[in-house]
Design a protein around this motif. Structure first.
Motif, PDB file in Angstrom:
ATOM      1  N   GLU A 348      -4.734   6.774   5.252  1.00  0.00           N
ATOM      2  CA  GLU A 348      -5.420   6.255   6.432  1.00  0.00           C
ATOM      3  C   GLU A 348      -4.641   5.113   7.070  1.00  0.00           C
ATOM      4  O   GLU A 348      -3.807   4.469   6.427  1.00  0.00           O
ATOM      5  CB  GLU A 348      -6.825   5.765   6.053  1.00  0.00           C
ATOM      6  CG  GLU A 348      -7.748   6.875   5.613  1.00  0.00           C
ATOM      7  CD  GLU A 348      -9.185   6.397   5.447  1.00  0.00           C
ATOM      8  OE1 GLU A 348      -9.476   5.216   5.780  1.00  0.00           O
ATOM      9  OE2 GLU A 348     -10.026   7.197   4.984  1.00  0.00           O
ATOM     10  N   ARG A 349      -4.932   4.898   8.334  1.00  0.00           N
ATOM     11  CA  ARG A 349      -4.309   3.812   9.088  1.00  0.00           C
ATOM     12  C   ARG A 349      -4.494   2.479   8.360  1.00  0.00           C
ATOM     13  O   ARG A 349      -5.572   2.188   7.848  1.00  0.00           O
ATOM     14  CB  ARG A 349      -4.943   3.739  10.481  1.00  0.00           C
ATOM     15  CG  ARG A 349      -4.345   2.695  11.396  1.00  0.00           C
ATOM     16  CD  ARG A 349      -5.023   2.706  12.756  1.00  0.00           C
ATOM     17  NE  ARG A 349      -6.434   2.362  12.666  1.00  0.00           N
ATOM     18  CZ  ARG A 349      -7.413   3.085  13.197  1.00  0.00           C
ATOM     19  NH1 ARG A 349      -7.153   4.209  13.841  1.00  0.00           N
ATOM     20  NH2 ARG A 349      -8.675   2.697  13.074  1.00  0.00           N
ATOM     21  N   GLY A 350      -3.407   1.707   8.263  1.00  0.00           N
ATOM     22  CA  GLY A 350      -3.466   0.385   7.632  1.00  0.00           C
ATOM     23  C   GLY A 350      -3.044   0.373   6.182  1.00  0.00           C
ATOM     24  O   GLY A 350      -2.768  -0.689   5.617  1.00  0.00           O
ATOM     25  N   GLN A 351      -2.978   1.543   5.541  1.00  0.00           N
ATOM     26  CA  GLN A 351      -2.546   1.584   4.148  1.00  0.00           C
ATOM     27  C   GLN A 351      -1.037   1.351   4.026  1.00  0.00           C
ATOM     28  O   GLN A 351      -0.266   1.755   4.904  1.00  0.00           O
ATOM     29  CB  GLN A 351      -2.881   2.946   3.512  1.00  0.00           C
ATOM     30  CG  GLN A 351      -4.328   3.109   3.084  1.00  0.00           C
ATOM     31  CD  GLN A 351      -4.540   4.405   2.324  1.00  0.00           C
ATOM     32  OE1 GLN A 351      -4.573   5.480   2.901  1.00  0.00           O
ATOM     33  NE2 GLN A 351      -4.654   4.300   1.002  1.00  0.00           N
ATOM     34  N   LYS A 352      -0.664   0.681   2.953  1.00  0.00           N
ATOM     35  CA  LYS A 352       0.753   0.515   2.615  1.00  0.00           C
ATOM     36  C   LYS A 352       0.916   1.044   1.183  1.00  0.00           C
ATOM     37  O   LYS A 352       0.591   0.353   0.218  1.00  0.00           O
ATOM     38  CB  LYS A 352       1.186  -0.948   2.749  1.00  0.00           C
ATOM     39  CG  LYS A 352       1.119  -1.424   4.207  1.00  0.00           C
ATOM     40  CD  LYS A 352       1.624  -2.829   4.433  1.00  0.00           C
ATOM     41  CE  LYS A 352       1.577  -3.185   5.924  1.00  0.00           C
ATOM     42  NZ  LYS A 352       2.065  -4.550   6.220  1.00  0.00           N
ATOM     43  N   VAL A 353       1.375   2.289   1.101  1.00  0.00           N
ATOM     44  CA  VAL A 353       1.357   3.045  -0.155  1.00  0.00           C
ATOM     45  C   VAL A 353       2.758   3.100  -0.755  1.00  0.00           C
ATOM     46  O   VAL A 353       3.736   3.377  -0.054  1.00  0.00           O
ATOM     47  CB  VAL A 353       0.845   4.478   0.085  1.00  0.00           C
ATOM     48  CG1 VAL A 353       0.888   5.286  -1.216  1.00  0.00           C
ATOM     49  CG2 VAL A 353      -0.567   4.457   0.659  1.00  0.00           C
ATOM     50  N   VAL A 354       2.849   2.833  -2.060  1.00  0.00           N
ATOM     51  CA  VAL A 354       4.120   2.950  -2.787  1.00  0.00           C
ATOM     52  C   VAL A 354       4.052   4.158  -3.706  1.00  0.00           C
ATOM     53  O   VAL A 354       3.071   4.339  -4.430  1.00  0.00           O
ATOM     54  CB  VAL A 354       4.417   1.674  -3.610  1.00  0.00           C
ATOM     55  CG1 VAL A 354       5.678   1.862  -4.447  1.00  0.00           C
ATOM     56  CG2 VAL A 354       4.584   0.474  -2.686  1.00  0.00           C
ATOM     57  N   LEU A 355       5.101   5.000  -3.650  1.00  0.00           N
ATOM     58  CA  LEU A 355       5.227   6.139  -4.555  1.00  0.00           C
ATOM     59  C   LEU A 355       6.112   5.735  -5.721  1.00  0.00           C
ATOM     60  O   LEU A 355       7.248   5.298  -5.516  1.00  0.00           O
ATOM     61  CB  LEU A 355       5.856   7.336  -3.828  1.00  0.00           C
ATOM     62  CG  LEU A 355       5.107   7.877  -2.603  1.00  0.00           C
ATOM     63  CD1 LEU A 355       5.902   9.001  -1.963  1.00  0.00           C
ATOM     64  CD2 LEU A 355       3.713   8.366  -2.982  1.00  0.00           C
ATOM     65  N   THR A 356       5.604   5.871  -6.933  1.00  0.00           N
ATOM     66  CA  THR A 356       6.389   5.523  -8.117  1.00  0.00           C
ATOM     67  C   THR A 356       6.513   6.741  -9.028  1.00  0.00           C
ATOM     68  O   THR A 356       5.808   7.736  -8.864  1.00  0.00           O
ATOM     69  CB  THR A 356       5.742   4.367  -8.904  1.00  0.00           C
ATOM     70  OG1 THR A 356       4.488   4.814  -9.432  1.00  0.00           O
ATOM     71  CG2 THR A 356       5.534   3.143  -8.033  1.00  0.00           C
ATOM     72  N   GLY A 357       7.394   6.627 -10.010  1.00  0.00           N
ATOM     73  CA  GLY A 357       7.610   7.713 -10.964  1.00  0.00           C
ATOM     74  C   GLY A 357       9.093   7.977 -11.131  1.00  0.00           C
ATOM     75  O   GLY A 357       9.909   7.542 -10.323  1.00  0.00           O
ATOM     76  N   ALA A 358       9.433   8.699 -12.192  1.00  0.00           N
ATOM     77  CA  ALA A 358      10.842   8.942 -12.526  1.00  0.00           C
ATOM     78  C   ALA A 358      11.545   9.733 -11.444  1.00  0.00           C
ATOM     79  O   ALA A 358      10.910  10.414 -10.626  1.00  0.00           O
ATOM     80  CB  ALA A 358      10.934   9.685 -13.861  1.00  0.00           C
ATOM     81  N   ASN A 359      12.873   9.635 -11.434  1.00  0.00           N
ATOM     82  CA  ASN A 359      13.668  10.414 -10.499  1.00  0.00           C
ATOM     83  C   ASN A 359      13.544  11.901 -10.783  1.00  0.00           C
ATOM     84  O   ASN A 359      13.435  12.318 -11.935  1.00  0.00           O
ATOM     85  CB  ASN A 359      15.146  10.022 -10.592  1.00  0.00           C
ATOM     86  CG  ASN A 359      15.407   8.650 -10.011  1.00  0.00           C
ATOM     87  OD1 ASN A 359      15.763   7.736 -10.720  1.00  0.00           O
ATOM     88  ND2 ASN A 359      15.201   8.493  -8.716  1.00  0.00           N
ATOM     89  N   GLY A 360      13.574  12.682  -9.713  1.00  0.00           N
ATOM     90  CA  GLY A 360      13.596  14.139  -9.860  1.00  0.00           C
ATOM     91  C   GLY A 360      12.229  14.781  -9.933  1.00  0.00           C
ATOM     92  O   GLY A 360      12.125  16.000 -10.066  1.00  0.00           O
ATOM     93  N   ILE A 361      11.147  13.969  -9.830  1.00  0.00           N
ATOM     94  CA  ILE A 361       9.813  14.589  -9.944  1.00  0.00           C
ATOM     95  C   ILE A 361       9.251  14.972  -8.583  1.00  0.00           C
ATOM     96  O   ILE A 361       8.190  15.577  -8.502  1.00  0.00           O
ATOM     97  CB  ILE A 361       8.814  13.676 -10.698  1.00  0.00           C
ATOM     98  CG1 ILE A 361       8.565  12.361  -9.941  1.00  0.00           C
ATOM     99  CG2 ILE A 361       9.282  13.400 -12.107  1.00  0.00           C
ATOM    100  CD1 ILE A 361       7.468  11.518 -10.560  1.00  0.00           C
ATOM    101  N   GLY A 362       9.966  14.615  -7.490  1.00  0.00           N
ATOM    102  CA  GLY A 362       9.552  15.126  -6.183  1.00  0.00           C
ATOM    103  C   GLY A 362       9.109  14.099  -5.157  1.00  0.00           C
ATOM    104  O   GLY A 362       8.508  14.465  -4.145  1.00  0.00           O
ATOM    105  N   LYS A 363       9.415  12.808  -5.357  1.00  0.00           N
ATOM    106  CA  LYS A 363       8.964  11.791  -4.400  1.00  0.00           C
ATOM    107  C   LYS A 363       9.625  11.990  -3.027  1.00  0.00           C
ATOM    108  O   LYS A 363       8.948  11.991  -1.996  1.00  0.00           O
ATOM    109  CB  LYS A 363       9.280  10.387  -4.943  1.00  0.00           C
ATOM    110  CG  LYS A 363       8.618  10.081  -6.277  1.00  0.00           C
ATOM    111  CD  LYS A 363       8.826   8.654  -6.720  1.00  0.00           C
ATOM    112  CE  LYS A 363      10.277   8.281  -6.923  1.00  0.00           C
ATOM    113  NZ  LYS A 363      10.927   9.045  -8.013  1.00  0.00           N
ATOM    114  N   THR A 364      10.949  12.141  -3.027  1.00  0.00           N
ATOM    115  CA  THR A 364      11.666  12.365  -1.762  1.00  0.00           C
ATOM    116  C   THR A 364      11.244  13.690  -1.132  1.00  0.00           C
ATOM    117  O   THR A 364      11.066  13.774   0.093  1.00  0.00           O
ATOM    118  CB  THR A 364      13.192  12.354  -2.000  1.00  0.00           C
ATOM    119  OG1 THR A 364      13.576  11.056  -2.465  1.00  0.00           O
ATOM    120  CG2 THR A 364      13.958  12.670  -0.731  1.00  0.00           C
ATOM    121  N   THR A 365      11.051  14.708  -1.969  1.00  0.00           N
ATOM    122  CA  THR A 365      10.631  16.023  -1.462  1.00  0.00           C
ATOM    123  C   THR A 365       9.260  15.918  -0.802  1.00  0.00           C
ATOM    124  O   THR A 365       9.006  16.573   0.227  1.00  0.00           O
ATOM    125  CB  THR A 365      10.597  17.053  -2.605  1.00  0.00           C
ATOM    126  OG1 THR A 365      11.848  17.024  -3.295  1.00  0.00           O
ATOM    127  CG2 THR A 365      10.365  18.458  -2.079  1.00  0.00           C
TER     128      THR A 365
END
Length: 518
Positions: A348-365
């Motif tokens: 939603e508007r106003g959220q500042k969300v961080v994606l965490t987790g090991a490399n290769g699990i699909g964050k960039t994807t």
């Protein structure tokens, strides 16, 4: 005992000087942090001492029989090689010894008694070397490193050309650590590593018995593993004993002392010049004026180092977006095979969300699937209304021959040259950087060029893929400040809790939905 001696090193690119008469010495067992702002020449220094770049002047001398290991993230990995193949190549010199031993054994049947005696002696030496280097437990050592760096979860039989940037870094790092050279040269090894594996690398380096030179802008990491700092600033290299905190303390004291001496000298110069100007024409005081002029002429003038331009990031806000920014419905991300369970996410508007987790699990994807750059395997993504999206990719395409000015002009063709230069200068780039080709800039300088594009475009949501990689301490602090001030929404991939602490409204742990076990 000295492992490496660098004497009177000077180097530059075109009319841009990087080093001027730099000397450096590395002793056995020293754990060195090579520290400096973006563009000061840290990676260039590594390239020179490894021989991949020739200096303009100076001498680089390694001790005989020293084995050097260099973590170069631009190493080409060949298609068809598996992770296990790359890790096994760390022991290539041992396999050559084994081959040599087999050849000796094959010749034994035709040897005379004297030749046989010599062969047995040679075999004994080779056997001792193989045992000393744990040749007969290579597979278990590979599995151990694979577990420590999360490579076993990817699968050691996976083709290396199918790996993400972070996975690739882990493979190269694993190979290097298995080689266990006399000196490790590590250029930002924590880039693309997740928190768990950074912690493991920290423990490894703390216990590492040989020497290493480490470049890192991850201050807590740097602080915990080094006992010497070499500070690179204004074409010079200065040595400080202790960790980063100790360096900061001594550096601040030295700078304060130099500034005080500079002010005293400037006052003295002003008084001497005033006396000479008032008295050189009068016969009675001419000799005193000449004496003071001689003192001025012989004086070694103290010069203060020019302060580096500090970046000023400020993101422009577009019109307000709709309440829902995006929604995913049973979204399965991946390429040839799925990386995730069906995802039902919304932001939603106003959220500042961080994606965490090991490399290769699909964050960039995931980011690319939301943007429509990557097609999902199943499900859908629905974007909200009135979105003005700003996207920061993890890396810039290598070999870019355009200048910084041309790069910004392509993005903003209506800008005057003055506007382009001003925009780049605000991001902490000097005139010489601005006029240089992108490919000769450091990773941090390239990141600042990409941030320049982003902050000069009106947005209401930013998708940022590891923007802190390569950025120096000042740039990181300024970027965090700008993101906190930003009125829009943020979806950020980041492995640095210190960076997103106090910035994020939500943290999504991507390992909860990933099908990859890392």
């Amino acid at each position: 005992m000295s492992i490496l001696n660098v004497e009177h090193l000077s180097h530059g690119f075109g009319d841009r000087a990087i080093f001027q008469d730099v000397s450096f010495r590395l002793l056995k067992g020293e754990h060195i942090g090579l520290f400096g702002a973006n563009g000061e020449g840290k990676s260039t220094f590594m390239n020179i001492i490894t021989g991949s770049l020739q200096p303009d002047e100076g001498k680089i001398e390694w001790s005989k029989n020293v084995r050097v290991g260099y973590l170069d993230q631009h190493t080409v990995l060949e298609k068809g090689m598996t992770i296990r193949d790359v890790l096994k190549s760390a022991f290539a010199f041992l396999f050559e010894m084994e081959q040599q031993m087999n050849e000796i054994c094959d010749r034994m049947g035709d040897a005379s008694d004297e030749e046989l005696s010599n062969m047995m002696e040679e075999l004994g030496v080779i056997q001792d070397l193989l045992m000393a280097h744990d040749f007969y437990i290579i597979d278990s050592k590979i599995d151990e490193i694979g577990r420590a760096l999360g490579l076993n979860g990817i699968g050691l039989d996976k083709d290396v050309t199918d790996l993400s940037g972070g996975q690739r870094t882990k493979v190269l790092l694993g190979k290097l650590l298995l080689e266990k050279p006399d000196i490790l040269l590590l250029d930002e090894p924590t880039n693309y590593l997740d928190a768990e594996h950074i912690e493991w690398l920290k423990r490894y380096l703390q216990e590492y018995e040989n020497a290493f030179i480490l470049i890192s802008h991850d201050i807590p990491f740097l602080n915990s593993v080094i006992n010497l700092i070499y500070h690179m600033e204004n074409q010079k290299l200065d040595r400080y004993v202790g960790n980063y905190d100790k360096f900061q303390e001594v550096y601040a004291m030295k700078r304060a002392q130099l500034e005080a001496a500079y002010r005293r000298q400037q006052q003295e110069i002003e008084e001497l010049e005033d006396f000479v100007a008032r008295n050189k024409a009068r016969v009675s005081t001419r000799n005193m004026a000449m004496s003071r002029q001689k003192k001025l002429d012989k004086m070694k003038v103290i010069e203060l180092a020019k302060d580096k331009p500090k970046p000023e990031f400020s993101f422009q806000n577009a019109r307000t977006s709709g309440k829902i920014l995006f929604e995913t419905r049973d979204l399965v991300i991946g390429y040839s095979e799925p990386l995730s369970k069906p995802l039902n996410l919304s932001m939603e508007r106003g959220q500042k969300v961080v994606l965490t987790g090991a490399n290769g699990i699909g964050k960039t994807t995931l980011l690319k699937s939301i943007l429509g750059i990557s097609k999902p395997l199943e499900g859908s993504v629905t974007l909200g209304d009135y979105l003005e999206i700003g996207y920061f990719e993890q890396e810039m395409a290598p070999g870019n021959t355009t200048t910084c000015i041309e790069e910004i002009w392509k993005e903003f063709p209506s800008y005057t040259q003055y506007q382009v230069r001003s925009a780049l200068a605000k991001c902490g780039l000097t005139t010489k950087h601005i006029e240089s080709q992108i490919r000769v800039l450091s990773g941090g300088e390239q990141a600042k060029v990409r941030l320049c594009k982003l902050i000069n475009r009106e947005t209401n949501i930013l998708l940022l893929d590891e923007p802190t990689n390569h950025l120096d301490k000042d740039a990181k602090e300024e970027l965090k400040h700008a993101l906190k001030e930003y009125k829009g929404s943020i979806l950020l991939i980041c492995h640095e809790p210190d960076f997103y602490d106090g910035l994020a409204t939500d943290v999504w742990d991507c390992s909860q939905w990933s099908l990859k076990i890392i």
